[in-house]
Design a protein around this motif. Structure first.
Motif, PDB file in Angstrom:
ATOM      1  N   GLN A   1      13.829  26.890 -25.794  1.00 16.00           N
ATOM      2  CA  GLN A   1      14.746  26.690 -24.666  1.00 16.00           C
ATOM      3  C   GLN A   1      14.183  27.335 -23.391  1.00 16.00           C
ATOM      4  O   GLN A   1      14.229  26.742 -22.305  1.00 16.00           O
ATOM      5  N   ILE A   2      13.657  28.546 -23.540  1.00 12.13           N
ATOM      6  CA  ILE A   2      13.130  29.256 -22.369  1.00 12.13           C
ATOM      7  C   ILE A   2      11.844  28.606 -21.874  1.00 12.13           C
ATOM      8  O   ILE A   2      11.584  28.557 -20.665  1.00 12.13           O
ATOM      9  N   GLN A   3      11.052  28.073 -22.789  1.00 11.20           N
ATOM     10  CA  GLN A   3       9.826  27.375 -22.388  1.00 11.20           C
ATOM     11  C   GLN A   3      10.156  26.211 -21.450  1.00 11.20           C
ATOM     12  O   GLN A   3       9.453  25.973 -20.457  1.00 11.20           O
ATOM     13  N   GLU A   4      11.233  25.513 -21.748  1.00 12.56           N
ATOM     14  CA  GLU A   4      11.652  24.402 -20.883  1.00 12.56           C
ATOM     15  C   GLU A   4      12.011  24.918 -19.492  1.00 12.56           C
ATOM     16  O   GLU A   4      11.672  24.296 -18.479  1.00 12.56           O
ATOM     17  N   ARG A   5      12.676  26.069 -19.432  1.00 12.87           N
ATOM     18  CA  ARG A   5      13.038  26.627 -18.130  1.00 12.87           C
ATOM     19  C   ARG A   5      11.802  27.126 -17.383  1.00 12.87           C
ATOM     20  O   ARG A   5      11.730  27.052 -16.160  1.00 12.87           O
ATOM     21  N   ILE A   6      10.833  27.659 -18.133  1.00 13.86           N
ATOM     22  CA  ILE A   6       9.567  28.065 -17.511  1.00 13.86           C
ATOM     23  C   ILE A   6       8.881  26.845 -16.905  1.00 13.86           C
ATOM     24  O   ILE A   6       8.394  26.872 -15.761  1.00 13.86           O
TER      25      ILE A   6
ATOM     26  N   GLY B   1      10.634  25.697 -13.767  1.00 10.85           N
ATOM     27  CA  GLY B   1      10.738  26.699 -12.707  1.00 10.85           C
ATOM     28  C   GLY B   1      12.087  27.363 -12.545  1.00 10.85           C
ATOM     29  O   GLY B   1      12.372  27.936 -11.489  1.00 10.85           O
ATOM     30  N   THR B   2      12.920  27.351 -13.598  1.00 15.90           N
ATOM     31  CA  THR B   2      14.255  27.959 -13.498  1.00 15.90           C
ATOM     32  C   THR B   2      14.416  29.184 -14.406  1.00 15.90           C
ATOM     33  O   THR B   2      15.534  29.666 -14.583  1.00 15.90           O
ATOM     34  N   ALA B   3      13.333  29.675 -14.969  1.00 16.50           N
ATOM     35  CA  ALA B   3      13.422  30.775 -15.938  1.00 16.50           C
ATOM     36  C   ALA B   3      13.678  32.107 -15.245  1.00 16.50           C
ATOM     37  O   ALA B   3      13.333  32.307 -14.072  1.00 16.50           O
ATOM     38  N   GLY B   4      14.290  33.041 -15.988  1.00 13.11           N
ATOM     39  CA  GLY B   4      14.549  34.380 -15.487  1.00 13.11           C
ATOM     40  C   GLY B   4      13.285  35.214 -15.421  1.00 13.11           C
ATOM     41  O   GLY B   4      12.222  34.821 -15.920  1.00 13.11           O
ATOM     42  N   LYS B   5      13.400  36.416 -14.838  1.00  8.70           N
ATOM     43  CA  LYS B   5      12.205  37.237 -14.610  1.00  8.70           C
ATOM     44  C   LYS B   5      11.638  37.862 -15.886  1.00  8.70           C
ATOM     45  O   LYS B   5      10.524  38.372 -15.875  1.00  8.70           O
ATOM     46  N   LEU B   6      12.399  37.823 -16.988  1.00 10.48           N
ATOM     47  CA  LEU B   6      11.873  38.350 -18.256  1.00 10.48           C
ATOM     48  C   LEU B   6      11.464  37.233 -19.211  1.00 10.48           C
ATOM     49  O   LEU B   6      11.232  37.485 -20.390  1.00 10.48           O
ATOM     50  N   ALA B   7      11.373  36.003 -18.718  1.00  9.90           N
ATOM     51  CA  ALA B   7      10.956  34.880 -19.577  1.00  9.90           C
ATOM     52  C   ALA B   7       9.552  35.127 -20.110  1.00  9.90           C
ATOM     53  O   ALA B   7       8.616  35.354 -19.343  1.00  9.90           O
ATOM     54  N   GLY B   8       9.427  35.129 -21.430  1.00  5.12           N
ATOM     55  CA  GLY B   8       8.150  35.431 -22.077  1.00  5.12           C
ATOM     56  C   GLY B   8       8.097  36.815 -22.680  1.00  5.12           C
ATOM     57  O   GLY B   8       7.182  37.136 -23.436  1.00  5.12           O
TER      58      GLY B   8
ATOM     59  N   ALA C   1      26.209  44.472 -26.252  1.00  6.55           N
ATOM     60  CA  ALA C   1      26.141  45.572 -25.293  1.00  6.55           C
ATOM     61  C   ALA C   1      25.785  45.012 -23.922  1.00  6.55           C
ATOM     62  O   ALA C   1      25.141  43.951 -23.818  1.00  6.55           O
ATOM     63  N   THR C   2      26.176  45.709 -22.877  1.00  3.01           N
ATOM     64  CA  THR C   2      25.866  45.248 -21.513  1.00  3.01           C
ATOM     65  C   THR C   2      24.371  45.080 -21.307  1.00  3.01           C
ATOM     66  O   THR C   2      23.924  44.101 -20.698  1.00  3.01           O
ATOM     67  N   VAL C   3      23.575  46.005 -21.841  1.00  8.48           N
ATOM     68  CA  VAL C   3      22.112  45.894 -21.658  1.00  8.48           C
ATOM     69  C   VAL C   3      21.572  44.647 -22.342  1.00  8.48           C
ATOM     70  O   VAL C   3      20.642  44.003 -21.846  1.00  8.48           O
TER      71      VAL C   3
ATOM     72  N   ARG D   1      19.324  39.102 -21.868  1.00  8.82           N
ATOM     73  CA  ARG D   1      19.437  37.668 -22.153  1.00  8.82           C
ATOM     74  C   ARG D   1      19.589  36.849 -20.867  1.00  8.82           C
ATOM     75  O   ARG D   1      19.042  35.748 -20.758  1.00  8.82           O
ATOM     76  N   ASP D   2      20.346  37.393 -19.911  1.00  9.04           N
ATOM     77  CA  ASP D   2      20.539  36.675 -18.643  1.00  9.04           C
ATOM     78  C   ASP D   2      19.225  36.425 -17.917  1.00  9.04           C
ATOM     79  O   ASP D   2      19.113  35.470 -17.138  1.00  9.04           O
ATOM     80  N   GLU D   3      18.237  37.281 -18.153  1.00 13.23           N
ATOM     81  CA  GLU D   3      16.925  37.109 -17.527  1.00 13.23           C
ATOM     82  C   GLU D   3      15.906  36.495 -18.499  1.00 13.23           C
ATOM     83  O   GLU D   3      14.704  36.569 -18.280  1.00 13.23           O
TER      84      GLU D   3
END
Length: 510
Positions: free
Chosen positions: A55-60, A63-70, A102-104, A109-111
């Protein structure tokens, strides 16, 4: 496939040299090959991680992936993840499954970070070696005859063994920084309140902090700026704006003032570690830093103060695990059968006894614990390990009538003096330097029967928790025994940027 930092992973994915699924699979392969020996990972979500990687690879790609993608991250087993066990490495919570994140965890996950597995630890974060665990000890990946440190030993070992890109741990008295030193990675204890504790199972609520462990200062800074910030679910979290830590690392300032306290370089410190840190400081001085001798007069009371206050808070926090509301519950049938058998035996003795002896037995019968009280006792006896029981008893003692003023109240006053020492020191310097631990990683089992010696492993780290300031371990060298050791920088409250700056300067020396 091996990467020394997150930017290498990002570059490899962006260039098309690999995919995120391949990276996740390489970590899974490393765990399968080495974890049986190292024992850092206690559970792994292989299917979920690989699905999320796609799923994250598709966002990468779009160009819509978060800053921790990968980035693939392991989570210490006392930080809650929804639908995952959070056992705190304790029998008392062996069947507990969290119903929320947890909040962390939410912020990671949000990123678009991928959470791969749960990591071993000392039971309820009480220990300095990750030997107090229902899963068995975590071994040091550099030398598996040695401990990984604690209590976040699984978090440090997982990064060092390349089981994940980075990890989250918790630090109550050094539990991120000390294992980071033993395993040769970067570990950050943020300012108290910088990171939300919502979803962290409590040990000592006025000390506990969540922080990152990583291979590089940049990676640790990136994770911290992601997880930090105010949280309505945690009234102790600060409302202060979170700085862009990574931006500040692009051009670190070498003209800094480093406080060198005599108290941290005295008796008990390995001579090779002392020399190695002094050599690093000399190099920093040549590059423009100013070394300022300082004095922290109340540091000698740090260990005693910490182990009074932290155990008192532990005693209070762990009272909730009674077998009724939370945690492991003993078999009530066994409890009732034992009680009935004891009552019948006493009743027989009463029939045969006379005079004072008979009255004594009657009083004993009347004073017997109810089945409910016995259930509490049996549940906690079966559920908690020896170190947790030791700290609960210590904490209960210092809070008890007749001893509260002599121990707990006095320790709170000393804590305030320690905080004042740091406040005054930071009026003169940007950061304070010390060893992270007095030695390199010790042999498995070496200190298990000597709790005082085990507690002394935290001698350089507990003061940051007592004062509520921030601290970082940065690898400083390799000892002649082949094991890594670290140096610690501490900075004033909410001055993590200064920590990262100083640590980056050390990192650039290599």
């Amino acid at each position: 496939m091996s990467f020394t930092n997150f930017s290498q992973i990002q570059q490899a994915i962006q260039s098309g040299d690999t995919t995120l699924s391949n990276i996740v699979q390489s970590y899974i392969d490393n765990i399968e090959q080495q974890n049986e020996e190292v024992n850092a990972v206690v559970s792994i979500d292989e299917k979920g991680a690989l699905e999320r990687a796609q799923q994250i690879q598709e966002r990468i790609d779009n160009g819509t992936a978060g800053k921790l993608a990968g980035m693939v991250i392991g989570i210490k087993d006392l930080i809650c993840e929804k639908d995952k066990q959070a056992t705190c490495a304790s029998n008392i919570l062996s069947n507990f499954e969290s119903v929320y994140d947890a909040t962390v965890v939410e912020r990671l996950r949000d990123e678009d970070a991928i959470l791969l597995g749960r990591l071993n630890m000392d039971e309820f974060a009480m220990g300095s070696s990750t030997e107090n665990s229902i899963y068995g000890p975590t071994k040091n990946p550099i030398d598996t005859s040695k401990v990984s440190g604690g209590s976040s030993g699984g978090s440090a070992a997982a990064v060092a063994a390349d089981f994940c890109t980075a990890s989250l741990g918790s630090d109550t008295g050094g539990s991120i920084r000390q294992p980071a030193s033993f395993c040769g990675v970067v570990g950050v204890k943020p300012t108290y309140g910088r990171v939300s504790r919502h979803g962290l199972v409590a040990f000592a609520s006025s000390f506990d902090c969540i922080g990152p462990l990583a291979h590089s200062v940049d990676d640790a800074a990136l994770i911290l700026e992601t997880i930090a910030g105010p949280d309505p679910n945690d009234n102790t979290s600060s409302s202060r704006t979170v700085p862009d830590y990574t931006e500040g690392l692009k051009n670190p300032d070498s003209n800094i003032k480093i406080g060198v306290p005599e108290e941290y370089f005295g008796e008990g410190l390995d001579e090779e570690i002392r020399k190695g840190i002094k050599d690093k400081l000399s190099e920093l001085e040549e590059a423009g830093a100013e070394l300022v001798p300082i004095h922290l007069p109340h540091m000698k009371y740090g260990i005693a103060t910490y182990y009074i206050l932290a155990t008192a808070e532990a005693s209070s926090n762990l009272a909730r695990y009674d077998g009724i509301r939370y945690g492991h519950r003993a078999d009530i049938k066994d409890v009732e059968q034992d009680l009935k058998a004891e009552q019948e035996a006493l009743e027989k003795q009463i029939k045969q006894a006379k005079g004072e002896e008979k009255q004594k037995l009657v009083d004993e019968l009347n004073d017997m614990d109810s089945s409910l009280i016995r259930l509490y006792k049996k549940s906690r006896t079966e559920g908690f390990g020896p170190e947790v029981k030791r700290r609960i008893m210590l904490g209960t003692y210092v809070l008890s009538a007749g001893y509260y003023d002599a121990y707990y109240a006095k320790a709170q006053k000393v804590r305030r003096l320690i905080k004042q020492d740091f406040t005054e020191a930071f009026e003169e310097v940007d950061v304070i330097v010390s060893p992270t631990a007095p030695t390199t990683a010790f042999d498995l089992g070496a200190n298990q029967d000597n709790p005082v010696q085990m507690y002394l492993n935290d001698i350089y780290t507990i003061s940051a928790n007592l004062a509520g300031i921030c601290g970082i371990n940065i690898p400083a060298g390799t000892h002649s025994d082949g094991l890594p050791y670290g140096m610690q920088f501490m900075a004033d409250t909410f001055e993590e940027g200064k920590l990262f700056n100083a640590a980056k300067l050390v990192e650039q020396l290599d």
